[in-house]
Structures are given as structure tokens and as C-alpha cells.
Scaffold this active site. Structure first.
Site, PDB file in Angstrom:
ATOM      1  N   GLU A   1       0.831  -1.210   0.000  1.00 27.86           N
ATOM      2  CA  GLU A   1       0.000   0.000   0.000  1.00 27.86           C
ATOM      3  C   GLU A   1       0.865   1.260   0.000  1.00 27.86           C
ATOM      4  O   GLU A   1       1.992   1.235   0.486  1.00 27.86           O
ATOM      5  CB  GLU A   1      -0.875   0.019   1.266  1.00 27.86           C
ATOM      6  CG  GLU A   1      -2.326  -0.363   1.035  1.00 27.86           C
ATOM      7  CD  GLU A   1      -3.164   0.759   0.428  1.00 27.86           C
ATOM      8  OE1 GLU A   1      -2.621   1.609  -0.312  1.00 27.86           O
ATOM      9  OE2 GLU A   1      -4.373   0.793   0.700  1.00 27.86           O
ATOM     10  N   ASP A   2       0.292   2.324  -0.509  1.00 31.91           N
ATOM     11  CA  ASP A   2       1.013   3.599  -0.468  1.00 31.91           C
ATOM     12  C   ASP A   2       0.926   4.241   0.915  1.00 31.91           C
ATOM     13  O   ASP A   2       1.924   4.612   1.504  1.00 31.91           O
ATOM     14  CB  ASP A   2       0.499   4.572  -1.556  1.00 31.91           C
ATOM     15  CG  ASP A   2      -1.023   4.766  -1.525  1.00 31.91           C
ATOM     16  OD1 ASP A   2      -1.731   4.117  -0.725  1.00 31.91           O
ATOM     17  OD2 ASP A   2      -1.510   5.585  -2.330  1.00 31.91           O
TER      18      ASP A   2
ATOM     19  N   PHE B   1      -2.134  15.838   4.339  1.00 35.05           N
ATOM     20  CA  PHE B   1      -2.364  15.246   3.020  1.00 35.05           C
ATOM     21  C   PHE B   1      -1.086  15.360   2.186  1.00 35.05           C
ATOM     22  O   PHE B   1      -0.585  16.454   1.948  1.00 35.05           O
ATOM     23  CB  PHE B   1      -3.539  15.902   2.304  1.00 35.05           C
ATOM     24  CG  PHE B   1      -3.998  15.080   1.137  1.00 35.05           C
ATOM     25  CD1 PHE B   1      -4.861  14.010   1.324  1.00 35.05           C
ATOM     26  CD2 PHE B   1      -3.532  15.344  -0.138  1.00 35.05           C
ATOM     27  CE1 PHE B   1      -5.255  13.208   0.248  1.00 35.05           C
ATOM     28  CE2 PHE B   1      -3.917  14.551  -1.222  1.00 35.05           C
ATOM     29  CZ  PHE B   1      -4.781  13.485  -1.021  1.00 35.05           C
TER      30      PHE B   1
ATOM     31  N   ASP C   1      -1.431  10.871  -5.108  1.00 30.87           N
ATOM     32  CA  ASP C   1      -2.003  11.957  -5.901  1.00 30.87           C
ATOM     33  C   ASP C   1      -2.933  12.844  -5.097  1.00 30.87           C
ATOM     34  O   ASP C   1      -3.431  12.478  -4.032  1.00 30.87           O
ATOM     35  CB  ASP C   1      -2.823  11.381  -7.052  1.00 30.87           C
ATOM     36  CG  ASP C   1      -4.136  10.759  -6.551  1.00 30.87           C
ATOM     37  OD1 ASP C   1      -4.068   9.857  -5.689  1.00 30.87           O
ATOM     38  OD2 ASP C   1      -5.219  11.201  -6.986  1.00 30.87           O
TER      39      ASP C   1
ATOM     40  N   ARG D   1       1.610  12.588  -8.903  1.00 32.91           N
ATOM     41  CA  ARG D   1       2.160  11.249  -8.669  1.00 32.91           C
ATOM     42  C   ARG D   1       3.626  11.170  -9.071  1.00 32.91           C
ATOM     43  O   ARG D   1       4.392  10.361  -8.557  1.00 32.91           O
ATOM     44  CB  ARG D   1       1.383  10.201  -9.487  1.00 32.91           C
ATOM     45  CG  ARG D   1      -0.059  10.000  -9.057  1.00 32.91           C
ATOM     46  CD  ARG D   1      -0.618   8.741  -9.733  1.00 32.91           C
ATOM     47  NE  ARG D   1      -2.068   8.703  -9.712  1.00 32.91           N
ATOM     48  CZ  ARG D   1      -2.803   8.259  -8.696  1.00 32.91           C
ATOM     49  NH1 ARG D   1      -2.210   7.819  -7.602  1.00 32.91           N
ATOM     50  NH2 ARG D   1      -4.112   8.238  -8.740  1.00 32.91           N
TER      51      ARG D   1
ATOM     52  N   ASP E   1      -4.263   5.626   6.058  1.00 34.68           N
ATOM     53  CA  ASP E   1      -4.749   6.832   6.735  1.00 34.68           C
ATOM     54  C   ASP E   1      -5.743   6.396   7.811  1.00 34.68           C
ATOM     55  O   ASP E   1      -5.354   6.068   8.930  1.00 34.68           O
ATOM     56  CB  ASP E   1      -5.378   7.760   5.690  1.00 34.68           C
ATOM     57  CG  ASP E   1      -5.851   9.084   6.279  1.00 34.68           C
ATOM     58  OD1 ASP E   1      -5.660   9.299   7.484  1.00 34.68           O
ATOM     59  OD2 ASP E   1      -6.410   9.910   5.535  1.00 34.68           O
TER      60      ASP E   1
HETATM   61  P1  IMP Z   1      -7.808   5.183   4.260  1.00 37.33           P
HETATM   62  O1  IMP Z   1      -8.933   4.284   3.826  1.00 37.33           O
HETATM   63  O2  IMP Z   1      -8.305   6.398   4.999  1.00 37.33           O
HETATM   64  O3  IMP Z   1      -6.724   4.475   5.023  1.00 37.33           O
HETATM   65  O4  IMP Z   1      -7.199   5.804   2.946  1.00 37.33           O
HETATM   66  C1  IMP Z   1      -6.520   4.996   2.082  1.00 37.33           C
HETATM   67  C2  IMP Z   1      -6.379   5.563   0.699  1.00 37.33           C
HETATM   68  O5  IMP Z   1      -6.705   6.970   0.635  1.00 37.33           O
HETATM   69  C3  IMP Z   1      -4.932   5.438   0.276  1.00 37.33           C
HETATM   70  O6  IMP Z   1      -4.676   4.189  -0.306  1.00 37.33           O
HETATM   71  C4  IMP Z   1      -4.781   6.609  -0.660  1.00 37.33           C
HETATM   72  O7  IMP Z   1      -5.177   6.246  -1.961  1.00 37.33           O
HETATM   73  C5  IMP Z   1      -5.719   7.656  -0.119  1.00 37.33           C
HETATM   74  N1  IMP Z   1      -5.002   8.599   0.772  1.00 37.33           N
HETATM   75  C6  IMP Z   1      -5.051   8.677   2.115  1.00 37.33           C
HETATM   76  N2  IMP Z   1      -4.267   9.661   2.577  1.00 37.33           N
HETATM   77  C7  IMP Z   1      -3.675  10.202   1.482  1.00 37.33           C
HETATM   78  C8  IMP Z   1      -2.728  11.269   1.296  1.00 37.33           C
HETATM   79  O8  IMP Z   1      -2.245  11.923   2.228  1.00 37.33           O
HETATM   80  N3  IMP Z   1      -2.376  11.536   0.010  1.00 37.33           N
HETATM   81  C9  IMP Z   1      -2.867  10.846  -1.067  1.00 37.33           C
HETATM   82  N4  IMP Z   1      -3.736   9.850  -0.935  1.00 37.33           N
HETATM   83  C10 IMP Z   1      -4.146   9.529   0.323  1.00 37.33           C
HETATM   84 MG    MG Z   2      -5.604   7.875  -4.097  1.00 39.31          MG
END
Ligand code: IMP
Ligand code: MG
Length: 180
Positions: free
Chosen positions: A101-102, A154, A161, A167, A105
Site C-alpha cells: 500500500e502507499d 495530506f 495523488d 504522482r 490513513d
Molecule cells: P484510508 O482508507 O483512509 O486508510 O485511505 C486509504 C487511501 O486513501 C490510500 O490508499 C490513498 O489512496 C488515499 N489517501 C489517504 N491519505 C492520502 C494522502 O495523504 N495523500 C494521497 N492519498 C491519500
Molecule cells: Mg488515491
């Protein structure tokens, strides 16, 4: 028009490269004896550079497959309702799967993915994330490998992105302006 956005650099390019090598060494060690090697499941599109770099540094039998998911919500906040846009090419039953995963959050996207993949009967399932924000730690038991713990901001770059932009940046930067 420059693509360099205003904001603080959170992780520099050389720090990314060093961390990827470190994680790859750890993963290579942990998966050196497993049957069939490790199957990397990269989550598109954010993890594309991370998985490419990570995989090139692995010194163990490995394969890669991709999933694309979209989480309903705004551009900067995940809702936890996830839709699969592209599923894996092959079954993962009996395989040692490592989700790549990137960023974690809220952890909601990951929670969905873990449940979904676990139901397919892998031999093992773990997660490697490049970035982790403070909120995501709570129910992130499966996150075995974390590159960088970052502040609750963020960020973009190195695959991440904002509305599909940025990206291509070779470092990770926290955006000052989320209106653009
Ligand atoms: P989560 O479900 O809140 O953990 O968010 C996961 C997804 O939201 C990640 O895989 C990203 O694609 C996107 N995301 C969350 N935070 C960021 C950020 O700071 N920058 C860019 N994409 C984010
Ligand atoms: Mg995204």
C-alpha cells in the site's frame, strides 16, 4: 507550468530509496523459506512506484499482482465504502500474500482489502505500507512493515495523488493548498 506544489517535503528522494532497500531486506529474510515465494499484491495506483522499487530490491522468489479499488468519498477523505475496480488476475489460495500500500490513513480501505483477501484462503496475509498516518494505527494489526510514520497531513508524490496530480514527484510532500 511547474508541477512542484507549495508544501513541506516530508520524505526526501534518498530517504525513500534507503527505506525501500531496508524493507526489501527485511521482507527477503522473512519470506526466504516460504513455499511458492511471496505474492505482492499492489494497490493501484498509489503503490505503483513503491512496488516497482521494492520488488527490484527483493532477493527472494516473488510475483506481483494488482488490485484497483476506489473508496467513495471526497478527494482527501476515505469513506470506508470500497469498490473493486480491478481484481487480481489469479486466485491466491495457499499463497503467501503481501499487500503493498502507499499510505494507511483511516485504515478503512486496508481493512476492507484484508477481509476480502483473507476470505480467499491465502497461506498467510500481511501488509507493507510505505506511509502510515497516526489515525491508521488502531486496527492495523496486519501492517507488518511500515516505511515512514508521517504526520496527519495530506501528502502527494512517489505515486500518491491529489485529484490524479503530482504522482510523478520523486519525493513526498505535504500540500499547503487543498483547494486547487
Ligand atoms: P484510508 O482508507 O483512509 O486508510 O485511505 C486509504 C487511501 O486513501 C490510500 O490508499 C490513498 O489512496 C488515499 N489517501 C489517504 N491519505 C492520502 C494522502 O495523504 N495523500 C494521497 N492519498 C491519500
Ligand atoms: Mg488515491
Amino acid at each position: 507550468m511547474s508541477e512542484r506544489p507549495a508544501g513541506d517535503i516530508i520524505v526526501q528522494q534518498d530517504e525513500l530509496a534507503a527505506k525501500v532497500r531496508e524493507l526489501a531486506a527485511e521482507i527477503s529474510r522473512d519470506y526466504s523459506d516460504v513455499e511458492g515465494g511471496v505474492l505482492l499484491v499492489a494497490v493501484l495506483k498509489g503503490a505503483m512506484f513503491f512496488v516497482a522499487d521494492l520488488m527490484r530490491s527483493l532477493d527472494v522468489r516473488c510475483e506481483v499482482d494488482f488490485m484497483a479499488v476506489s473508496s467513495y468519498g471526497s478527494a482527501t477523505q476515505s469513506s470506508g465504502v470500497v469498490r473493486i475496480l480491478k481484481d487480481l488476475d489469479a486466485p491466491i489460495e495457499g499463497r503467501h500474500v503481501l499487500i503493498v500500500e502507499d499510505v494507511v490513513d483511516s485504515g478503512l480501505t486496508l481493512q476492507y482489502l484484508v477481509r476480502n483477501l483473507r476470505a480467499r484462503g491465502p497461506a498467510s496475509l500481511a501488509v507493507c505500507t510505505l506511509l502510515a498516518k497516526p489515525a491508521g494505527r488502531r486496527d492495523a494489526d496486519e501492517v507488518k512493515y511500515t516505511g515512514f510514520q508521517i504526520p496527519d497531513r495530506f501528502v502527494v508524490g512517489y505515486g500518491l495523488d491529489f485529484k490524479e496530480r503530482y504522482r510523478n514527484l520523486p519525493y513526498v510532500v505535504a500540500l499547503d493548498d487543498l483547494d486547487g
